[in-house]
Design an enzyme around this catalytic site. Structure first.
Site, mmCIF file in Angstrom:
data_model
loop_
_atom_site.group_PDB
_atom_site.id
_atom_site.type_symbol
_atom_site.label_atom_id
_atom_site.label_comp_id
_atom_site.label_asym_id
_atom_site.label_seq_id
_atom_site.Cartn_x
_atom_site.Cartn_y
_atom_site.Cartn_z
ATOM 1 N N HIS A 85 -4.533 -30.378 -57.612
ATOM 2 C CA HIS A 85 -3.277 -30.841 -57.033
ATOM 3 C C HIS A 85 -3.394 -32.323 -56.714
ATOM 4 O O HIS A 85 -4.358 -32.759 -56.087
ATOM 5 C CB HIS A 85 -2.924 -30.092 -55.742
ATOM 6 C CG HIS A 85 -1.657 -30.592 -55.118
ATOM 7 N ND1 HIS A 85 -0.417 -30.189 -55.554
ATOM 8 C CD2 HIS A 85 -1.433 -31.506 -54.135
ATOM 9 C CE1 HIS A 85 0.512 -30.819 -54.857
ATOM 10 N NE2 HIS A 85 -0.079 -31.629 -53.995
ATOM 11 N N ASP A 164 8.019 -22.630 -47.248
ATOM 12 C CA ASP A 164 7.724 -24.025 -47.594
ATOM 13 C C ASP A 164 8.902 -24.671 -48.304
ATOM 14 O O ASP A 164 9.230 -25.830 -48.044
ATOM 15 C CB ASP A 164 6.469 -24.121 -48.471
ATOM 16 C CG ASP A 164 6.236 -25.554 -48.922
ATOM 17 O OD1 ASP A 164 6.016 -26.406 -48.050
ATOM 18 O OD2 ASP A 164 6.306 -25.837 -50.131
ATOM 19 N N ARG A 171 12.322 -31.427 -44.107
ATOM 20 C CA ARG A 171 11.490 -32.586 -43.756
ATOM 21 C C ARG A 171 11.965 -33.833 -44.484
ATOM 22 O O ARG A 171 11.926 -34.937 -43.941
ATOM 23 C CB ARG A 171 10.030 -32.304 -44.111
ATOM 24 C CG ARG A 171 9.340 -31.324 -43.165
ATOM 25 C CD ARG A 171 8.045 -30.794 -43.767
ATOM 26 N NE ARG A 171 7.168 -31.887 -44.160
ATOM 27 C CZ ARG A 171 6.356 -31.841 -45.231
ATOM 28 N NH1 ARG A 171 6.337 -30.776 -46.006
ATOM 29 N NH2 ARG A 171 5.581 -32.865 -45.504
ATOM 30 N N SER A 186 2.021 -27.383 -46.410
ATOM 31 C CA SER A 186 2.941 -27.273 -47.542
ATOM 32 C C SER A 186 2.172 -27.141 -48.848
ATOM 33 O O SER A 186 2.416 -26.232 -49.651
ATOM 34 C CB SER A 186 3.855 -28.499 -47.586
ATOM 35 O OG SER A 186 4.620 -28.520 -48.774
ATOM 36 N N LYS A 190 1.072 -23.070 -50.945
ATOM 37 C CA LYS A 190 1.412 -22.740 -52.343
ATOM 38 C C LYS A 190 0.153 -22.528 -53.180
ATOM 39 O O LYS A 190 0.090 -21.626 -54.010
ATOM 40 C CB LYS A 190 2.271 -23.848 -52.955
ATOM 41 C CG LYS A 190 3.653 -23.990 -52.337
ATOM 42 C CD LYS A 190 4.575 -24.868 -53.164
ATOM 43 C CE LYS A 190 4.175 -26.316 -53.150
ATOM 44 N NZ LYS A 190 4.535 -27.021 -51.907
#
Length: 425
Positions: A85, A164, A171, A186, A190
């Site tokens: 990620h 999320d 947000r 967040s 996931k």
């Protein structure tokens, strides 16, 4: 589950108190169900941004986000699983060559990716510039492709951490995106819910990144690594420089083209370097003994790329979209390139149509910036610094202004920053 009053939880965090497990479980669940209103969650998010959270609170908040939806079970996948990620950058197309490369080395890569917003590009937008390619696939097709190809890049399913999805949108419009507990939960809710066994985080640092300084990036990386490890996911993080765009292409189709160059054994040195660095970390975390540099050289990663694109309906041989208009900008003096500011180039690509201001906006697949220089390059007056591409010529002046300010030509060569700044495990 015990019922609470949302306002009591907001007051508690506003006053710097530590929320209990029961309070966190309730407020995340109640917000997902619509019992807690957006304005109440907005107030709580702001309190979290200002007051922070303890590691135990962040872990429980993440667990509550995961519990709001389904968890993918990848135990039937025969290969060890590893994912990556990135916290987002400019020219950050690394997922595209990295995913098939790691798969070609023997791991399975369940890569759930997102779309771009503002100056940072989205992996799904890039891949959708390939004719026929589909971002959305079923859980069954996801697992089947992991087994048969070893690589999937797709959108997260609706059932994965729905809390999320709702909180992220909130947000974005309430000035609370920067809260490290909320960023970490967040991302990790996931990634943990997707069921991967190993995870490598690429936490970007610099002008084009979300985290502008090393200390904040290190805090975020450490928080996410701890969340992953505590959930049984072998997690490590690299802090990488994002003061200069990665590679020379910034946009959608132009970044796909550059990624294919890397898979073919070429491409910019920085893109190749970071792809290999992340591949080595992913393979080590998954327990796979392979040399990604040799696999890249062999052409096996390109074969896997083609199979991955075809498996999701795309034609890897199709011509990529090209913007209708282009303009080059040249150096006005002799000298050396002292900076190519990632944020400015990202904004220029966005202004040309490659990005979006709101999640529902369309993107232009052919738009973007092609850089002809990197920091440290010598130029003479008249040399091309960059090329702007767009489908709408009216977009060029505003993009030209910001890109011209981003590319600085001076007299002295700059001190070059290493690409990988730190490693956290």
């Amino acid at each position: 589950m015990t019922d609470f009053a949302a306002v009591d939880i907001i007051r508690a965090k506003r006053d710097g108190q530590v929320l209990s497990d029961a309070q966190i479980d309730w407020v995340v669940d109640a917000y997902t169900r619509g019992v807690v209103a957006d304005e109440q969650m907005s107030a709580l998010a702001m309190a979290i941004l200002l007051r922070g959270m303890t590691p135990a609170e962040i872990a429980r908040w993440t667990a509550a986000m995961i519990a709001s939806g389904e968890r993918l079970d990848l135990s039937s996948v025969t290969r060890p699983t590893a994912d990556k990620h990135s916290t987002g950058g400019v020219g950050d197309k690394i997922t595209l060559p990295l995913t098939p490369l790691v798969a070609a080395c023997g791991a399975a890569v369940p890569q759930l990716s997102g779309r771009g917003l503002g100056h940072t590009g989205g992996t799904l937008d890039k891949l959708e510039s390939i004719a026929g390619w589909q971002a959305t696939i079923s859980n069954e097709a996801f697992k089947r492709q992991l087994d048969e190809v070893g690589a999937v890049i797709c959108a997260a399913g609706e059932g994965l951490a729905p809390a999320d999805r709702k909180l992220y949108a909130l947000r974005d419009v309430t000035g609370t995106v920067e809260a490290i507990p909320l960023i970490a939960s967040s991302i990790m809710s996931k990634k943990i819910a997707e069921g991967t066994g190993a995870l490598v985080l690429d936490v970007k640092v610099g002008s084009g990144a979300f985290m502008k300084d090393l200390a904040t990036a290190r805090e975020l990386a450490s928080t996410m690594v701890r969340l992953g490890q505590d959930s049984g996911v072998n997690t490590i993080a690299l802090l990488t420089d994002m003061s200069t765009p990665l590679g020379r292409a910034v946009g959608n189709a132009v970044e796909v083209a550059e990624s294919v160059e890397v898979l073919a054994g070429g491409g910019p040195a920085d893109v190749v370097e970071l792809t290999l660095a992340l591949a080595r970390e992913m393979l080590a975390a998954a327990g796979v003994d392979a040399d990604p540099a040799k696999v890249l050289e062999s052409g096996a990663a390109m074969d896997t790329w083609r199979r991955m694109i075809r498996a999701q309906g795309g034609d890897p041989s199709a011509a990529l979209p090209v913007a209708r208009e282009n303009e080059v900008v040249r150096a006005t003096r002799d000298g050396v390139v002292t900076a190519v500011d990632a944020y400015g180039i990202g904004v220029a690509a966005w202004r040309l149509g490659a990005g979006r201001a709101r999640k529902e906006d369309p993107v232009s697949f052919g738009a973007g910036v092609l850089l002809k220089v990197k920091p440290g390059d010598r130029v003479t007056a008249g040399d091309v610094l960059f090329e702007l591409r767009t489908d709408e010529p009216a977009r060029i002046p505003a993009a030209r202004d910001v890109a011209t300010d981003a590319v600085i030509v001076g007299d002295a060569a700059p001190a070059l920053t290493p690409l990988v700044l730190d490693r956290i495990a």
